[in-house]
Design a protein around this motif. Structure first.
Motif, PDB file in Angstrom:
ATOM      1  N   TYR A  91     -15.838  65.156  18.333  1.00 54.31           N
ATOM      2  CA  TYR A  91     -15.351  63.939  19.362  1.00 54.31           C
ATOM      3  C   TYR A  91     -16.595  62.455  19.459  1.00 54.31           C
ATOM      4  CZ  TYR A  91     -11.604  66.933  20.682  1.00 54.31           C
ATOM      5  OH  TYR A  91     -10.038  67.874  20.381  1.00 54.31           O
ATOM      6  N   GLY A  92     -17.628  63.756  19.489  1.00 59.00           N
ATOM      7  CA  GLY A  92     -19.113  62.287  19.442  1.00 59.00           C
ATOM      8  C   GLY A  92     -18.616  61.369  17.867  1.00 59.00           C
ATOM      9  N   MET A  93     -18.425  62.035  17.613  1.00 53.30           N
ATOM     10  CA  MET A  93     -18.409  61.022  15.968  1.00 53.30           C
ATOM     11  C   MET A  93     -17.496  60.021  15.772  1.00 53.30           C
ATOM     12  SD  MET A  93     -21.006  61.499  13.907  1.00 53.30           S
ATOM     13  CE  MET A  93     -21.003  61.797  11.739  1.00 53.30           C
ATOM     14  N   PHE A  94     -16.313  60.542  16.576  1.00 49.65           N
ATOM     15  CA  PHE A  94     -14.711  59.654  16.866  1.00 49.65           C
ATOM     16  C   PHE A  94     -15.341  58.430  17.600  1.00 49.65           C
ATOM     17  CE2 PHE A  94     -10.670  63.330  15.880  1.00 49.65           C
ATOM     18  CZ  PHE A  94     -11.257  63.121  15.078  1.00 49.65           C
ATOM     19  N   PHE A  95     -15.806  59.485  18.565  1.00 53.45           N
ATOM     20  CA  PHE A  95     -16.373  57.720  20.070  1.00 53.45           C
ATOM     21  C   PHE A  95     -17.203  57.057  18.904  1.00 53.45           C
ATOM     22  CE2 PHE A  95     -19.500  56.555  23.226  1.00 53.45           C
ATOM     23  CZ  PHE A  95     -18.056  55.254  23.913  1.00 53.45           C
ATOM     24  N   VAL A  96     -17.886  56.820  18.331  1.00 55.00           N
ATOM     25  CA  VAL A  96     -18.517  56.036  17.561  1.00 55.00           C
ATOM     26  C   VAL A  96     -17.805  55.553  16.707  1.00 55.00           C
ATOM     27  CG1 VAL A  96     -20.526  55.725  15.482  1.00 55.00           C
ATOM     28  CG2 VAL A  96     -20.247  57.672  17.169  1.00 55.00           C
ATOM     29  N   GLN A  97     -16.388  55.831  16.178  1.00 52.62           N
ATOM     30  CA  GLN A  97     -15.841  55.261  15.565  1.00 52.62           C
ATOM     31  C   GLN A  97     -15.205  54.503  16.321  1.00 52.62           C
ATOM     32  OE1 GLN A  97     -12.854  57.860  14.041  1.00 52.62           O
ATOM     33  NE2 GLN A  97     -13.002  57.033  12.159  1.00 52.62           N
ATOM     34  N   MET A  98     -14.929  54.622  16.854  1.00 57.34           N
ATOM     35  CA  MET A  98     -13.574  54.039  17.940  1.00 57.34           C
ATOM     36  C   MET A  98     -14.590  53.163  18.242  1.00 57.34           C
ATOM     37  SD  MET A  98     -10.888  55.962  17.817  1.00 57.34           S
ATOM     38  CE  MET A  98     -10.878  57.052  16.550  1.00 57.34           C
ATOM     39  N   SER A  99     -15.493  53.232  19.251  1.00 56.65           N
ATOM     40  CA  SER A  99     -16.661  51.497  19.534  1.00 56.65           C
ATOM     41  C   SER A  99     -16.829  50.800  18.298  1.00 56.65           C
ATOM     42  CB  SER A  99     -17.880  52.328  20.117  1.00 56.65           C
ATOM     43  OG  SER A  99     -17.893  53.592  20.954  1.00 56.65           O
ATOM     44  N   LEU A 100     -16.546  51.112  17.290  1.00 61.52           N
ATOM     45  CA  LEU A 100     -16.541  50.274  16.076  1.00 61.52           C
ATOM     46  C   LEU A 100     -16.057  49.497  15.578  1.00 61.52           C
ATOM     47  CD1 LEU A 100     -18.116  49.180  13.468  1.00 61.52           C
ATOM     48  CD2 LEU A 100     -18.130  51.446  11.598  1.00 61.52           C
ATOM     49  N   LEU A 101     -14.719  50.242  15.624  1.00 59.97           N
ATOM     50  CA  LEU A 101     -13.383  49.160  15.709  1.00 59.97           C
ATOM     51  C   LEU A 101     -12.786  48.805  16.842  1.00 59.97           C
ATOM     52  CD1 LEU A 101     -10.381  49.940  14.290  1.00 59.97           C
ATOM     53  CD2 LEU A 101      -9.851  51.207  15.895  1.00 59.97           C
ATOM     54  N   ALA A 102     -13.463  49.196  18.486  1.00 54.62           N
ATOM     55  CA  ALA A 102     -12.955  48.198  19.378  1.00 54.62           C
ATOM     56  C   ALA A 102     -13.919  47.356  18.541  1.00 54.62           C
ATOM     57  CB  ALA A 102     -13.274  48.553  20.338  1.00 54.62           C
ATOM     58  N   SER A 103     -15.309  46.928  18.575  1.00 58.96           N
ATOM     59  CA  SER A 103     -16.411  46.333  17.895  1.00 58.96           C
ATOM     60  C   SER A 103     -15.517  45.019  17.391  1.00 58.96           C
ATOM     61  CB  SER A 103     -17.923  46.237  18.150  1.00 58.96           C
ATOM     62  OG  SER A 103     -17.322  46.581  16.766  1.00 58.96           O
ATOM     63  N   VAL A 104     -14.795  44.995  16.122  1.00 63.66           N
ATOM     64  CA  VAL A 104     -14.260  44.680  14.913  1.00 63.66           C
ATOM     65  C   VAL A 104     -13.059  43.461  15.818  1.00 63.66           C
ATOM     66  CG1 VAL A 104     -13.232  44.488  13.471  1.00 63.66           C
ATOM     67  CG2 VAL A 104     -15.116  46.213  13.249  1.00 63.66           C
ATOM     68  N   ALA A 105     -12.293  44.618  16.497  1.00 63.88           N
ATOM     69  CA  ALA A 105     -10.798  44.150  17.504  1.00 63.88           C
ATOM     70  C   ALA A 105     -11.214  43.105  18.414  1.00 63.88           C
ATOM     71  CB  ALA A 105     -10.375  45.241  17.845  1.00 63.88           C
ATOM     72  N   ILE A 106     -12.521  43.382  18.857  1.00 63.61           N
ATOM     73  CA  ILE A 106     -12.684  42.372  20.036  1.00 63.61           C
ATOM     74  C   ILE A 106     -13.592  41.120  19.345  1.00 63.61           C
ATOM     75  CG2 ILE A 106     -15.731  42.532  20.955  1.00 63.61           C
ATOM     76  CD1 ILE A 106     -14.453  42.704  23.325  1.00 63.61           C
ATOM     77  N   CYS A 107     -14.320  41.064  18.196  1.00 64.89           N
ATOM     78  CA  CYS A 107     -14.844  40.394  17.184  1.00 64.89           C
ATOM     79  C   CYS A 107     -13.298  39.865  16.800  1.00 64.89           C
ATOM     80  CB  CYS A 107     -15.617  40.327  15.885  1.00 64.89           C
ATOM     81  SG  CYS A 107     -16.080  39.282  15.230  1.00 64.89           S
ATOM     82  N   LEU A 108     -12.562  40.010  16.271  1.00 59.43           N
ATOM     83  CA  LEU A 108     -11.392  39.220  15.700  1.00 59.43           C
ATOM     84  C   LEU A 108     -10.922  38.472  16.725  1.00 59.43           C
ATOM     85  CD1 LEU A 108     -10.285  41.792  13.281  1.00 59.43           C
ATOM     86  CD2 LEU A 108     -11.448  39.705  12.895  1.00 59.43           C
ATOM     87  N   SER A 109     -11.114  38.388  17.888  1.00 59.31           N
ATOM     88  CA  SER A 109      -9.976  37.821  19.581  1.00 59.31           C
ATOM     89  C   SER A 109     -10.677  36.906  19.805  1.00 59.31           C
ATOM     90  CB  SER A 109      -9.649  39.466  19.932  1.00 59.31           C
ATOM     91  OG  SER A 109     -10.981  39.119  21.083  1.00 59.31           O
TER      92      SER A 109
END
Lengths: 303, 261
Positions: free
Chosen positions: B140-158
């Motif tokens: 889950y810790g690794m997933f959290f980093v993965q999702m934080s990375l995903l969120a940064s991609v989304a917010i950058c694109l937004s």
């Protein structure tokens, strides 16, 4: 008196592939400190774009502007000004006090007593100790919260976008009194509004913008000078007065008689005497003060 | 820093009340609770199937939550005009963006934390295997980093893409970044692959974030597959994530700074 807002040839052009759209064109505004200034214009005239430029939320394409003596874009100005948008939206899950805490934290203000005083000042004393969230507030209460958050930093200049839009008459009056109170405290208030009667009641000076261009600007008393006087004379028709010449005046037939529409300051006695000499009976004399609505329609149509 | 924290806190408060996110979270938790029933369908060891299923649910629902949470974040603030009230205060645009991102990641942490607690309890209470449940926390810790990375991609694109386009674009990047790396790897190792194709695969795999680094399901489902040095692997993956997040946020800040709101 020093200028709270001064713009010189301020212009905003949105560029797209197909065309350039100039929304605000060479705007020269002058707002003095301590006055209530009305910024009027029809929808799409460029009012909101101007406010965004003045708040440094968007950059002007050309021209220059100064807020409280500082150039547009100077970050320090944000500590001295406040803004209440039209139909403000606040985070719905927050209570009135939480809204103030949130906006206060953006200034580094955490004085809860100050916030409670502000709630009381805008007529939301009851909201101080309740868990009522903002989505349970009426439109008028939300507008008041907007004003309370705008006062958090004790601003010298307030920008209010349609502050009384959509409010009932009582809320109208209360918000109006609050705004007048801001002037008493020496604050400058810049109001963008469609509510001409409201603006006429509280503003010292106004500017009318249409298609991005200022079409009228000045003291309300100067702009509204030049009223008319209407004299209604019964028992006669217009033909009787065919030889009468009135400068800048009109003579109409109406069902009640002949109506003389003459500029304020005309020799009304001479008209009355002339009408009576021809057997007419004066029914009424009505001085018609020029209203802001007339000025607005005139200014916008002439453009 | 105070404005950033205030904006982040407000963002968390709003995010954890968003109905659509709560529905996704509710479905995820519901699926986690019914997961033990699915073990009987498989001939393989019940717990292995359960582990894979639980991790899959947490990862998929976290990704949907991360994308849904972030793609509408900035456009909503502009549409509702809250951004004007905030930016008229002494708040820089970059502070606003970082505050929104940190708020999104914090909300994500709360929601993922809830799913983690449910799944650990599931293993501990229903299977009396607390060790297995707790071992999932690393994943889950690794997933959290993965999702934080995903969120940064989304917010950058937004900052420059419309929300709906952003939803599919970020989702696409996530899919390619998760599944595509194995393909790129095998493509590059294949001596028969054309040079141009190899070059293209190299460029794409260099630009897109490698979400696959955070997929630790396989070692958990197949314990025989081991990573030589799990600690170093985790540190490298986290550093890679942090580095990539910083890049995304810097691009986002530059774009947002020029954006006409």
């Amino acid at each position: 008196m020093a200028a709270a807002i001064e713009t010189k040839q301020l212009t905003k052009t949105y560029k797209s592939k197909s065309r350039n759209l100039t929304v605000v064109d060479k705007l020269d505004l002058h707002v003095e400190e301590g006055e209530i200034f009305g910024f009027l214009g029809p929808n799409g005239a460029g009012k909101t774009t101007t406010i965004k430029m003045l708040l440094s939320i968007i950059e002007a394409t050309s021209g220059e502007g100064y807020i409280l003596g500082k150039e547009l874009g100077d970050f320090d100005v944000h500590k001295l000004i406040s803004y209440v948008p039209e139909r403000p939206y606040y985070y719905e899950y927050m209570t009135g006090l939480e809204i103030l805490k949130f906006y206060g934290s953006l200034f580094g203000i955490s004085d809860v007593a100050h916030m409670q005083n502000l709630l009381e000042r805008v007529g939301l004393a009851d909201a101080r100790n309740t868990n009522k969230t903002i989505n349970q507030y009426s439109k008028g209460m939300q507008q008041r919260i907007g004003l309370a958050q705008a006062l958090l930093n004790d601003p010298k200049l307030l920008f209010l976008d349609e502050p009384t839009g959509g409010l009932d008459p009582i809320a109208h009056r209360e918000i109006r009194d609050l705004i007048l109170g801001f002037r008493e405290e020496g604050r400058t208030v810049f109001i963008s509004s469609h509510e001409l009667s409201e603006v006429e009641l509280i503003c010292d000076r106004v500017a009318i913008i249409n298609h991005g261009v200022i079409v009228a600007q000045g003291k309300l008393t100067d702009l509204l000078a030049g009223g008319r006087v209407e004299i209604l004379v019964g028992k006669l028709d217009r033909g009787v007065f065919s030889d009468m010449k009135i400068e800048d005046g009109n003579i109409h037939d109406t069902p009640a008689g002949v109506l003389f529409d003459v500029p304020e300051g005309s020799d009304v006695n001479a008209i009355i005497d002339g009408a009576r000499a021809k057997g007419g009976q004066v029914v009424s004399i009505v001085p018609r003060k020029k209203r802001l609505e007339d000025l607005f329609v005139e200014a916008v149509r002439n453009k | 820093m105070k404005p950033v924290i205030a904006i982040a806190k407000a963002t968390v408060g709003e995010a954890i009340r968003r109905r659509v996110l709560l529905i996704i979270l509710f479905i995820a938790v519901l699926l986690l609770l019914v997961a033990p029933l699915l073990g009987v369908l498989s001939a393989r060891q019940e717990q292995t199937v359960l582990t894979g299923f639980v991790l899959g649910i947490v990862q998929l629902s976290s990704a949907v939550i991360a994308i849904t949470l972030t793609v509408y974040m900035l456009p909503n603030e502009v549409e509702r005009r809250t951004i004007y009230t905030i930016l008229s205060k002494p708040v820089q645009r970059w502070q606003f963006l970082i505050g929104k991102y940190l708020g999104a990641v914090s909300a994500l942490a709360i929601m993922m934390g809830l799913m983690a607690v449910v799944s650990v309890l599931e293993f501990g209470v229903f299977h009396q295997d607390w060790a297995k449940g707790i071992s999932l926390l690393q994943a889950y810790g690794m997933f959290f980093v993965q999702m934080s990375l995903l969120a940064s991609v989304a917010i950058c694109l937004s900052t420059f893409v419309a929300p709906l386009v952003n939803f599919f674009l970020t989702g696409g990047i996530y899919l390619i970044g998760t599944l595509g790396y194995a393909f790129f790897d095998s493509f590059n190792k294949n001596p028969n692959s054309p040079a141009l194709g190899k070059g293209l695969a190299f460029v794409v795999s260099s630009i897109l974030p490698n979400f696959a680094s955070y997929n630790v399901q396989n070692p958990l489902i197949n314990p025989e597959t081991t990573i030589q040095n799990p600690t170093m692997y985790a540190i490298n993956a986290v550093l890679y994530g942090v580095f990539y997040i910083m890049i995304m946020l810097i691009i986002g800040m530059l774009m947002f700074d020029r954006k006409e709101v």
